[in-house]
Design an enzyme around this catalytic site. Sequence first.
Site, PDB file in Angstrom:
ATOM      1  N   CYS A 337       1.060  -1.447   0.083  1.00  0.00           N
ATOM      2  CA  CYS A 337      -0.162   0.160   0.279  1.00  0.00           C
ATOM      3  C   CYS A 337       0.782   1.368   0.280  1.00  0.00           C
ATOM      4  CB  CYS A 337      -1.190  -0.171   1.155  1.00  0.00           C
ATOM      5  SG  CYS A 337      -1.534  -1.230   2.540  1.00  0.00           S
ATOM      6  N   ARG A 366       7.270 -10.936   6.013  1.00  0.00           N
ATOM      7  CA  ARG A 366       6.217 -10.046   7.366  1.00  0.00           C
ATOM      8  C   ARG A 366       7.120 -11.159   8.113  1.00  0.00           C
ATOM      9  NH1 ARG A 366       0.086  -9.395   5.560  1.00  0.00           N
ATOM     10  NH2 ARG A 366       0.960  -8.091   3.959  1.00  0.00           N
ATOM     11  N   GLN A 384       1.464 -11.304  -3.292  1.00  0.00           N
ATOM     12  CA  GLN A 384       0.165 -11.067  -3.101  1.00  0.00           C
ATOM     13  C   GLN A 384       0.021 -10.334  -4.252  1.00  0.00           C
ATOM     14  OE1 GLN A 384      -0.885  -7.690  -0.115  1.00  0.00           O
ATOM     15  NE2 GLN A 384      -1.657  -9.293   1.091  1.00  0.00           N
ATOM     16  N   ASP A 386      -2.061  -8.105  -5.245  1.00  0.00           N
ATOM     17  CA  ASP A 386      -2.304  -6.915  -4.685  1.00  0.00           C
ATOM     18  C   ASP A 386      -2.639  -5.776  -5.159  1.00  0.00           C
ATOM     19  OD1 ASP A 386      -2.597  -5.656  -2.018  1.00  0.00           O
ATOM     20  OD2 ASP A 386      -0.662  -5.446  -1.764  1.00  0.00           O
ATOM     21  N   HIS A 388      -4.117  -1.013  -4.697  1.00  0.00           N
ATOM     22  CA  HIS A 388      -5.342  -0.117  -4.110  1.00  0.00           C
ATOM     23  C   HIS A 388      -6.001   0.248  -6.010  1.00  0.00           C
ATOM     24  CE1 HIS A 388      -2.459  -1.715  -1.248  1.00  0.00           C
ATOM     25  NE2 HIS A 388      -2.878  -1.791  -0.354  1.00  0.00           N
ATOM     26  N   LYS A 467     -15.157  -3.394   5.428  1.00  0.00           N
ATOM     27  CA  LYS A 467     -14.623  -4.361   4.334  1.00  0.00           C
ATOM     28  C   LYS A 467     -15.813  -5.772   3.816  1.00  0.00           C
ATOM     29  CE  LYS A 467     -12.618  -7.214   7.904  1.00  0.00           C
ATOM     30  NZ  LYS A 467     -11.524  -7.723   8.092  1.00  0.00           N
ATOM     31  N   HIS A 513      -8.668  -1.391  -0.981  1.00  0.00           N
ATOM     32  CA  HIS A 513      -7.332  -2.087  -0.643  1.00  0.00           C
ATOM     33  C   HIS A 513      -7.758  -3.435  -1.425  1.00  0.00           C
ATOM     34  CE1 HIS A 513      -5.272  -1.045   2.618  1.00  0.00           C
ATOM     35  NE2 HIS A 513      -6.344  -0.083   2.232  1.00  0.00           N
TER      36      HIS A 513
END
Length: 640
Positions: A337, A366, A384, A386, A388, A467, A513
């Site tokens: 992000c 992580r 991911q 991912d 945005h 979410k 997200h």
Amino acid sequence: MAASTIRFTLPDGKVLELARGSTALDLAAVIGPRLAKAALAAVIDGQTVGLMEPLEEGGAVRILTEKDAAALPVLRHSAAHVLATAVRELRPRAGIGFGPAIEDGFYYDFDVAEPFTPEDLAAFEAKMAEVVAKDMPFGRRRVDKAEARALFADDPLKLERLEEFSDDEVITVYQNGPFLDLCKGPHVPSTGRLKHFKLLSAAGAYWRGDHRRQMLQRIYGTAFHTKAELDEHLHRLEEARRRDHRRLGRELDLFQFFPVSPGAAFWTPRGTTLYNTLEAFVRERQRDAFLEVKTPLLYTKALWEQSGHWGKYRENMFLVLDNESGEHDMSLKPMNCPSHHLYYASATHSYRELPVRYATLDVLHRNEVSGALSGLTRVRQFAQDDCHVYLREDQIADEVKFLMDFILGHYETFGLKSSLKFATRPEQRIGSDEQWDRAENALRAALEATGRAYEVQAGDGAFYGPKIDFHVTDSIGRHWQLGTIQLDYMAPERFELEYVGEDNAPHRPVVIHRAVCGSFERFIAILIEHFAGAFPTWLAPEQVRVLPVSEKWTASGAELVAQLRAASIRAELVDRETLPYRIREAETLKLPYMAIVGEREAGDGTVAVRKRGAEKKQEVMSRDAFVATLLEEIRTRSLG
RNA sequence: GCCGGCGUAGCUCAGCUGGUAGAGCAGCUGAUUUGUAAUCAGCAGGUCCGGGGUUCGAGUCCCCGCGCCGGCUCCA
């Protein structure tokens, strides 16, 4: 001025009137003796109650028998008490913690000096059978706090729980034979109702899940109404072990782990092909509506300070030493992000170009605690899918609809059934109530528009926005949380994101997200288990194995391999060992197709096609037809 | 991180109370040239996770690491 009778409405609409203080068992007896015998508990106005409780109020009532799904947790909760009864008989000094029914069974936590061994479990199970044979009634009693304190004077864990009750709260205790427990119930009438149970495992568990508190010993078990159901459950566990991605990952040669990099997978050539195929699929779906960007893996702490990770998430970040400063003030990215926000903020955006969607498939790190690591599902390094989205508030409904279709379409490709959870504003949150109203309404409207059922998880949203979580059910009925759509009002503030509106003034966008697979690693683990390693052709690392009947036909087989590869089909030639040997080997590897070439096929340009699952029912076809069939199957990503 | 279990050949696993490390599969070599789930024979393969210790002697016992596995509120 209470009436002396109370009225019950049965599921068929019939109304029965009984004396106040009657029990659900009395009610069942009125309906019929067979029901009274089969009854395990009752539901009155949605509340599960025991059969022996004197009832003060009537209502819509349903007597629970073993045919009713709601009876199972009651049985299991009673099973937990039976377990505790057995443990207390064999370990009189064992402290007792909590013992609830859980999704697939029950557990009970004990405070004991020595951890339990498998032999202990066997002994407890045998003792449980004795408790069941004695058919002890579960007696329920209401007590006040002082009385409860006296009853549990030797049970510090229970006393601790007891002190949390307010003075006017109803406290109940249940007793079966010698075993007394602080418990809200309900329970089945007696221990004899428990017939089919099994203790499964023992493990340490912190008291109240708090790692600062003492470690208790938890015993897990399960219970069912019938032997057939118990056996089926145990069989399912066995099936899950058989499909375990860690086992199949080795057997099918897909990935491995080395101690030198805990929590990070090495992908083998076959596994890499699988990974790349999935990645290519994701890229293809994102090609038109998303903008893929690659961003650095390593950042100075300035970025994390801005995003808030440095304060809240640093424990989970891999910090890197900067030789010039001598400090660990750089970090591998744990999320994409901030870098997306940074990029968005680097240019001026018009309201006309929104929504804009930045997608990244980069590797993230992580630092999960060592004990949390598990196969591909809990790792320290992963990628991911991912994304945005930066958009105007008035675009939320349309965008959520778009993203939902996108996500659900992804799961459908793999035959994964999905379910939706809508998580709303939590207690701890930022943003105005008006913003939350708008955001939740937009999400809800998008959910409604799909016509799909969804579950509301009130208060479960992120602190920065509501979410939608996507759960899938795999082929053996297990649930996985995968994708997510999260509205975020905080990031735009922190990163001072703007777009220029119709009014030529700066406005703050909203961020969404979005993840579909979650992580590729975990998604592949789920696919391995979902398909039990038998991947659909489009995903299979090796799609066709060409098997010449003997070395005489190797040249003909090699021609076929070349033809398949020219059509971008992943094919290999294997000509060593005997044909039966190679067929068995290919079966073991769960390859979608074997293509067999011998005298007959070499002679007339055909191929004997043996499809996975079809066994000996092979089909002889022209090589061109075979290629065409495969290409169509791959193009449509057929699951057949 | 914490509790418990486990770590022997590439894989799956034997190895009793401490006495020179084994099998099957995989691999290699040879024979066989094979028509739908394992052809036969031979060979090779091990710092018994790593490091300390006890012992005449340690895969086996003890200690310390590492890794893996099961778990660590689905709230009386």
